[in-house]
Design a protein around this motif. Structure first.
Motif, PDB file in Angstrom:
ATOM      1  N   THR A   1       0.854  -1.175   0.000  1.00 33.94           N
ATOM      2  CA  THR A   1       0.000   0.000   0.000  1.00 33.94           C
ATOM      3  C   THR A   1       0.892   1.227   0.000  1.00 33.94           C
ATOM      4  N   ILE A   2       0.713   2.086  -0.975  1.00 34.03           N
ATOM      5  CA  ILE A   2       1.477   3.328  -1.059  1.00 34.03           C
ATOM      6  C   ILE A   2       0.492   4.472  -0.873  1.00 34.03           C
ATOM      7  N   ARG A   3       0.787   5.345   0.093  1.00 29.25           N
ATOM      8  CA  ARG A   3      -0.084   6.477   0.375  1.00 29.25           C
ATOM      9  C   ARG A   3       0.752   7.747   0.262  1.00 29.25           C
ATOM     10  N   PRO A   4       0.670   8.457  -0.872  1.00 29.96           N
ATOM     11  CA  PRO A   4       1.422   9.708  -0.998  1.00 29.96           C
ATOM     12  C   PRO A   4       0.998  10.695   0.090  1.00 29.96           C
ATOM     13  N   LEU A   5       1.975  11.357   0.717  1.00 29.62           N
ATOM     14  CA  LEU A   5       1.686  12.328   1.770  1.00 29.62           C
ATOM     15  C   LEU A   5       1.615  13.748   1.236  1.00 29.62           C
ATOM     16  N   ALA A   6       2.401  14.052   0.216  1.00 31.58           N
ATOM     17  CA  ALA A   6       2.393  15.397  -0.354  1.00 31.58           C
ATOM     18  C   ALA A   6       3.085  15.379  -1.698  1.00 31.58           C
ATOM     19  N   GLU A   7       2.701  16.315  -2.530  1.00 32.46           N
ATOM     20  CA  GLU A   7       3.395  16.565  -3.788  1.00 32.46           C
ATOM     21  C   GLU A   7       3.368  18.072  -3.995  1.00 32.46           C
ATOM     22  N   LYS A   8       4.521  18.708  -3.890  1.00 27.78           N
ATOM     23  CA  LYS A   8       4.601  20.167  -3.932  1.00 27.78           C
ATOM     24  C   LYS A   8       5.702  20.601  -4.892  1.00 27.78           C
ATOM     25  N   THR A   9       5.539  21.766  -5.465  1.00 24.06           N
ATOM     26  CA  THR A   9       6.584  22.380  -6.286  1.00 24.06           C
ATOM     27  C   THR A   9       7.040  23.710  -5.686  1.00 24.06           C
ATOM     28  N   GLU A  10       6.388  24.113  -4.571  1.00 21.42           N
ATOM     29  CA  GLU A  10       6.706  25.384  -3.921  1.00 21.42           C
ATOM     30  C   GLU A  10       6.861  25.190  -2.419  1.00 21.42           C
ATOM     31  N   THR A  11       7.594  26.119  -1.791  1.00 28.10           N
ATOM     32  CA  THR A  11       7.731  26.130  -0.336  1.00 28.10           C
ATOM     33  C   THR A  11       6.452  26.684   0.289  1.00 28.10           C
ATOM     34  N   ALA A  12       6.410  26.706   1.616  1.00 27.24           N
ATOM     35  CA  ALA A  12       5.254  27.224   2.342  1.00 27.24           C
ATOM     36  C   ALA A  12       4.971  28.686   2.025  1.00 27.24           C
ATOM     37  N   SER A  13       5.989  29.427   1.597  1.00 24.77           N
ATOM     38  CA  SER A  13       5.774  30.844   1.271  1.00 24.77           C
ATOM     39  C   SER A  13       5.642  31.088  -0.230  1.00 24.77           C
ATOM     40  N   GLY A  14       5.522  30.014  -1.018  1.00 24.55           N
ATOM     41  CA  GLY A  14       5.278  30.167  -2.455  1.00 24.55           C
ATOM     42  C   GLY A  14       6.518  30.212  -3.336  1.00 24.55           C
ATOM     43  N   GLN A  15       7.701  29.992  -2.771  1.00 24.04           N
ATOM     44  CA  GLN A  15       8.926  29.983  -3.571  1.00 24.04           C
ATOM     45  C   GLN A  15       9.051  28.673  -4.337  1.00 24.04           C
ATOM     46  N   PRO A  16       9.685  28.681  -5.507  1.00 24.66           N
ATOM     47  CA  PRO A  16       9.998  27.400  -6.140  1.00 24.66           C
ATOM     48  C   PRO A  16      11.024  26.655  -5.274  1.00 24.66           C
ATOM     49  N   ILE A  17      10.901  25.351  -5.182  1.00 28.17           N
ATOM     50  CA  ILE A  17      11.849  24.562  -4.405  1.00 28.17           C
ATOM     51  C   ILE A  17      13.163  24.481  -5.175  1.00 28.17           C
TER      52      ILE A  17
END
Length: 143
Positions: A29-45
């Motif tokens: 069982t695979i449960r993705p926790l998050a998928e983001k391209t930005e930091t909490a303040s909206g910056q690109p990672i």
């Protein structure tokens, strides 16, 4: 000869091997926790480019405890495993509250502070990607 099973989840690949002599893989069982391209303040990672180290830590923050104003020069990710954490951007005053199960993609090179706003200890699993020696937290000189 063994049997190979591959799964592609988001941008990560998980490879599982089940040989005919060891028995078949019954369930995964695979449960993705998050998928983001930005930091909490909206910056690109952005990621370190040379001499990269990955450091994995746990944090336990007591109820009512405050973390001083600080910043992270490199990418930092945290999974809240317990409690309630409020993170405030020191420049804008914008705050976000994270609870058990949330994933925090921390702001890069921006001053911020955090505090435990719940009745229980905040428990974090923290993953840093660092370039070269040293750590990933810089304390604000005025605080």
């Amino acid at each position: 000869m063994g049997r190979f099973t591959s799964c592609l989840v988001g941008a990560a690949t998980a490879c599982l091997l089940a040989s005919s002599t060891a028995g078949a893989l019954e369930a995964v069982t695979i449960r993705p926790l998050a998928e983001k391209t930005e930091t909490a303040s909206g910056q690109p990672i952005t990621l370190p480019q040379k001499d990269v180290r990955v450091v994995v830590s746990t944090y336990d923050i007591a109820p009512g405890a405050r973390l001083p104003v600080h910043k992270h020069p490199f990418a930092r990710y945290a999974v809240v495993q317990g409690g309630t954490l409020e993170v405030t951007n020191a420049a804008t005053g914008a705050s976000a509250t994270y609870r058990t199960g949330d994933v925090v993609i921390e702001m890069i090179d921006q001053w911020h502070h955090a505090r435990n706003v719940g009745a229980d200890a905040v428990k974090l699993l923290v993953i840093d990607q660092i370039e070269g020696p040293g750590g990933n937290t810089v304390l604000h000189p005025g605080h």
